[in-house]
Design a protein around this motif. Structure first.
Motif, PDB file in Angstrom:
ATOM      1  N   UNK A 213       0.819  -1.208   0.000  1.00  0.00           N
ATOM      2  CA  UNK A 213       0.000   0.000   0.000  1.00  0.00           C
ATOM      3  C   UNK A 213       0.859   1.267   0.000  1.00  0.00           C
ATOM      4  N   UNK A 214       2.098   1.171   0.474  1.00  0.00           N
ATOM      5  CA  UNK A 214       2.993   2.332   0.471  1.00  0.00           C
ATOM      6  C   UNK A 214       3.459   2.636  -0.953  1.00  0.00           C
ATOM      7  N   UNK A 215       3.764   1.565  -1.723  1.00  0.00           N
ATOM      8  CA  UNK A 215       4.290   1.747  -3.070  1.00  0.00           C
ATOM      9  C   UNK A 215       3.208   1.501  -4.121  1.00  0.00           C
ATOM     10  N   UNK A 216       3.470   2.013  -5.328  1.00  0.00           N
ATOM     11  CA  UNK A 216       2.632   1.685  -6.488  1.00  0.00           C
ATOM     12  C   UNK A 216       3.282   0.515  -7.231  1.00  0.00           C
ATOM     13  N   UNK A 217       2.656   0.087  -8.323  1.00  0.00           N
ATOM     14  CA  UNK A 217       3.213  -1.020  -9.099  1.00  0.00           C
ATOM     15  C   UNK A 217       4.289  -0.591 -10.077  1.00  0.00           C
ATOM     16  N   UNK A 218       4.636   0.701 -10.101  1.00  0.00           N
ATOM     17  CA  UNK A 218       5.569   1.245 -11.087  1.00  0.00           C
ATOM     18  C   UNK A 218       6.998   1.291 -10.536  1.00  0.00           C
ATOM     19  N   UNK A 219       7.969   0.787 -11.332  1.00  0.00           N
ATOM     20  CA  UNK A 219       9.381   0.778 -10.936  1.00  0.00           C
ATOM     21  C   UNK A 219      10.024   2.133 -11.188  1.00  0.00           C
ATOM     22  N   UNK A 220      10.923   2.545 -10.289  1.00  0.00           N
ATOM     23  CA  UNK A 220      11.763   3.717 -10.514  1.00  0.00           C
ATOM     24  C   UNK A 220      12.935   3.377 -11.421  1.00  0.00           C
ATOM     25  N   UNK A 221      13.452   2.144 -11.264  1.00  0.00           N
ATOM     26  CA  UNK A 221      14.641   1.694 -11.982  1.00  0.00           C
ATOM     27  C   UNK A 221      15.829   2.617 -11.684  1.00  0.00           C
ATOM     28  N   UNK A 222      15.966   2.988 -10.418  1.00  0.00           N
ATOM     29  CA  UNK A 222      17.085   3.816  -9.972  1.00  0.00           C
ATOM     30  C   UNK A 222      17.598   3.263  -8.650  1.00  0.00           C
ATOM     31  N   UNK A 223      18.864   3.502  -8.391  1.00  0.00           N
ATOM     32  CA  UNK A 223      19.524   2.919  -7.224  1.00  0.00           C
ATOM     33  C   UNK A 223      19.235   3.757  -5.984  1.00  0.00           C
ATOM     34  N   UNK A 224      17.991   3.657  -5.510  1.00  0.00           N
ATOM     35  CA  UNK A 224      17.560   4.407  -4.349  1.00  0.00           C
ATOM     36  C   UNK A 224      16.950   3.447  -3.338  1.00  0.00           C
ATOM     37  N   UNK A 225      16.882   3.853  -2.051  1.00  0.00           N
ATOM     38  CA  UNK A 225      16.281   2.964  -1.048  1.00  0.00           C
ATOM     39  C   UNK A 225      14.866   2.543  -1.427  1.00  0.00           C
ATOM     40  N   UNK A 226      14.055   3.453  -1.967  1.00  0.00           N
ATOM     41  CA  UNK A 226      12.719   3.113  -2.446  1.00  0.00           C
ATOM     42  C   UNK A 226      12.799   2.904  -3.958  1.00  0.00           C
ATOM     43  N   UNK A 228      10.477   1.603  -5.875  1.00  0.00           N
ATOM     44  CA  UNK A 228       9.177   1.768  -6.519  1.00  0.00           C
ATOM     45  C   UNK A 228       8.710   3.207  -6.311  1.00  0.00           C
ATOM     46  N   UNK A 229       7.825   3.663  -7.185  1.00  0.00           N
ATOM     47  CA  UNK A 229       7.202   4.969  -6.972  1.00  0.00           C
ATOM     48  C   UNK A 229       6.217   4.870  -5.806  1.00  0.00           C
ATOM     49  N   UNK A 230       6.256   5.859  -4.937  1.00  0.00           N
ATOM     50  CA  UNK A 230       5.355   5.867  -3.791  1.00  0.00           C
ATOM     51  C   UNK A 230       3.947   6.281  -4.195  1.00  0.00           C
ATOM     52  N   UNK A 231       2.971   5.839  -3.429  1.00  0.00           N
ATOM     53  CA  UNK A 231       1.587   6.279  -3.650  1.00  0.00           C
ATOM     54  C   UNK A 231       1.494   7.783  -3.393  1.00  0.00           C
ATOM     55  N   UNK A 232       0.520   8.433  -4.019  1.00  0.00           N
ATOM     56  CA  UNK A 232       0.419   9.894  -3.990  1.00  0.00           C
ATOM     57  C   UNK A 232       0.299  10.453  -2.574  1.00  0.00           C
ATOM     58  N   UNK A 233      -0.369   9.727  -1.694  1.00  0.00           N
ATOM     59  CA  UNK A 233      -0.643  10.267  -0.367  1.00  0.00           C
ATOM     60  C   UNK A 233       0.499  10.001   0.625  1.00  0.00           C
ATOM     61  N   UNK A 234       1.510   9.231   0.235  1.00  0.00           N
ATOM     62  CA  UNK A 234       2.572   8.839   1.159  1.00  0.00           C
ATOM     63  C   UNK A 234       3.479  10.006   1.571  1.00  0.00           C
ATOM     64  N   UNK A 239       1.698   9.427   9.255  1.00  0.00           N
ATOM     65  CA  UNK A 239       1.389   8.058   9.690  1.00  0.00           C
ATOM     66  C   UNK A 239       2.199   7.047   8.879  1.00  0.00           C
ATOM     67  N   UNK A 240       2.160   7.199   7.538  1.00  0.00           N
ATOM     68  CA  UNK A 240       2.883   6.260   6.687  1.00  0.00           C
ATOM     69  C   UNK A 240       4.394   6.418   6.845  1.00  0.00           C
ATOM     70  N   UNK A 241       4.847   7.655   7.046  1.00  0.00           N
ATOM     71  CA  UNK A 241       6.274   7.874   7.279  1.00  0.00           C
ATOM     72  C   UNK A 241       6.717   7.183   8.565  1.00  0.00           C
ATOM     73  N   UNK A 242       5.868   7.202   9.585  1.00  0.00           N
ATOM     74  CA  UNK A 242       6.185   6.535  10.856  1.00  0.00           C
ATOM     75  C   UNK A 242       6.197   5.022  10.688  1.00  0.00           C
ATOM     76  N   UNK A 243       5.235   4.489   9.901  1.00  0.00           N
ATOM     77  CA  UNK A 243       5.211   3.047   9.630  1.00  0.00           C
ATOM     78  C   UNK A 243       6.471   2.629   8.888  1.00  0.00           C
ATOM     79  N   UNK A 244       6.869   3.425   7.902  1.00  0.00           N
ATOM     80  CA  UNK A 244       8.080   3.116   7.141  1.00  0.00           C
ATOM     81  C   UNK A 244       9.309   3.153   8.039  1.00  0.00           C
ATOM     82  N   UNK A 245       9.357   4.148   8.920  1.00  0.00           N
ATOM     83  CA  UNK A 245      10.474   4.253   9.861  1.00  0.00           C
ATOM     84  C   UNK A 245      10.508   3.039  10.790  1.00  0.00           C
TER      85      UNK A 245
END
Length: 388
Positions: A213-226, A228-234, A239-245
């Motif tokens: 639910x944090x990420x979308x189905x779309x790949x960034x294809x970049x060497x980053x911690x995330x 995948x592209x994040x969902x718009x509301x993230x 709340x979601x930042x705390x869950x990720x932490x």
């Protein structure tokens, strides 16, 4: 939170702005990676771009950027080589341990097999399906059209959690076996090991479903911690930042601390018990004979400390960078880590999935014998076929 996570005039998150800021006069790395002016095959285009960036203005670049570009070049060779070594090594380890001829207890064998299986899955799901396409992005552009990145993230985080927490459970099992003799016969059994490993797997799977639910189905294809592209509301959600932490606190920070504490208690117990045993044997036999019990314990301790020490050393930089990223996204900007720490952290973390086979070979005589037999077996078959 909004001020830190979004910069209006750049129209990108603050973290992306810093990760993409470089001291040469181009807009992005993708522009260089996709340059088609060179008369080289597509396979070498990204590598040639990285080599050019390494040498352009080399004398006036800071050390941290020299290291960054050097690691980028190294990754083109390092990741494929690591995959070519890690998959067969872990597969062979699983086969050897499953035969039960290494002189290890069934309980220890169960933990080691689980760790090897989890490491193999990390190599496949993380190294082969994530990092290699990221490095060779020209050849894997089709990945951007596959809407499965959030599913990939769930699987990747689950197997990574299992790999880490299996190491913790093995460390705890050895702590119980060495320091808690009264509980050893009840806890250090194959059945208990199976229940513990199964529980860890289920809990890891349930915890990591949130990545869907944090990420979308779309790949960034970049060497980053995330990746995948994040969902718009993230980005705007505390709340979601705390869950990720919390995810990154549970892995690898808590396992890191637990392994250090368990090893510290184990060392303390061993030192106290060894002194007492030497005094008893010294008073009864003059201390001239070897102690078989101490020799057996010494081998078990070496195996435990090499496995847990290997995890701590190779995961330390990875843990440091991820905690830094999460703290930054929550608005704590008190220090800055060079960008090469991220790449080096990924490289060392993935290396940890390929080193346990070498540790078993160094510490376990019977494992070495079985490994030699597995290596010789194909050649024996070839000789038999020739003779027939």
């Amino acid at each position: 939170m909004d001020r830190n996570l979004r910069t209006v005039d750049w129209n990108v998150p603050t973290m992306d702005r810093i990760l993409r800021t470089v001291d040469w006069n181009v807009t992005t790395m993708d522009r260089n990676l996709r340059t088609v002016d060179w008369n080289v095959p597509t396979m070498n285009r990204g590598l040639m771009s990285s080599i050019e960036q390494f040498y352009v203005r080399y004398d006036i670049r800071s050390l941290k950027w020299r290291i960054y570009f050097a690691l980028q070049i190294l990754q083109y060779f390092y990741y494929p080589l690591l995959a070519a070594v890690g998959v067969p090594f872990n597969s062979v380890t699983i086969v050897i341990l499953s035969r039960g001829k290494c002189g290890l207890s069934k309980c220890v064998t169960c933990y080691l097999m689980a760790m090897a299986t989890a490491d193999l899955l990390v190599i496949i799901i993380d190294l082969i399906l994530r990092h290699i396409p990221t490095v060779y992005k020209e050849q894997f552009q089709f990945v951007r059209s596959l809407p499965v990145c959030n599913i990939h993230a769930v699987l990747l985080c689950t197997v990574t959690d299992c790999s880490v927490w299996f190491t913790v459970t093995f460390t705890f099992d050895r702590f119980m076996a060495i320091c808690c003799q009264k509980l050893k016969t009840k806890y250090c059994t194959e059945r208990t090991a199976t229940v513990v490993l199964g529980t860890v797997t289920v809990l890891s799977s349930l915890k990591d479903i949130t990545w869907y639910f944090i990420f979308t189905g779309s790949y960034r294809l970049s060497n980053m911690p995330w990746f995948c592209h994040e969902s718009d509301y993230i980005p705007n959600s505390l709340v979601w930042a705390s869950i990720e932490f919390l995810h990154y606190i549970l892995n690898p920070f808590v396992p890191f601390v637990l392994i250090l504490l368990l090893n510290a208690f184990t060392i303390r117990h061993i030192l106290v018990a060894s002194r007492a045993r030497r005094r008893l044997r010294g008073s009864s036999s003059g201390g001239s004979h070897k102690d078989p019990e101490m020799e057996s314990r010494r081998k078990s301790i070496i195996l435990l400390f090499l496995i847990s020490g290997n995890f701590i050393l190779l995961w330390a930089m990875y843990m440091l960078y991820f905690i830094y990223v999460r703290m930054f996204s929550l608005g704590y900007e008190y220090f800055y880590l060079p960008l090469f720490i991220r790449n080096l952290g990924f490289m060392l973390q993935l290396l940890s999935c390929c080193t346990n086979t070498a540790i078993y070979a160094v510490t376990q005589t019977k494992f070495r014998e079985q490994l030699k037999n597995v290596v010789k077996y194909p050649f024996i078959l070839i000789v038999k076929c020739i003779k027939q």
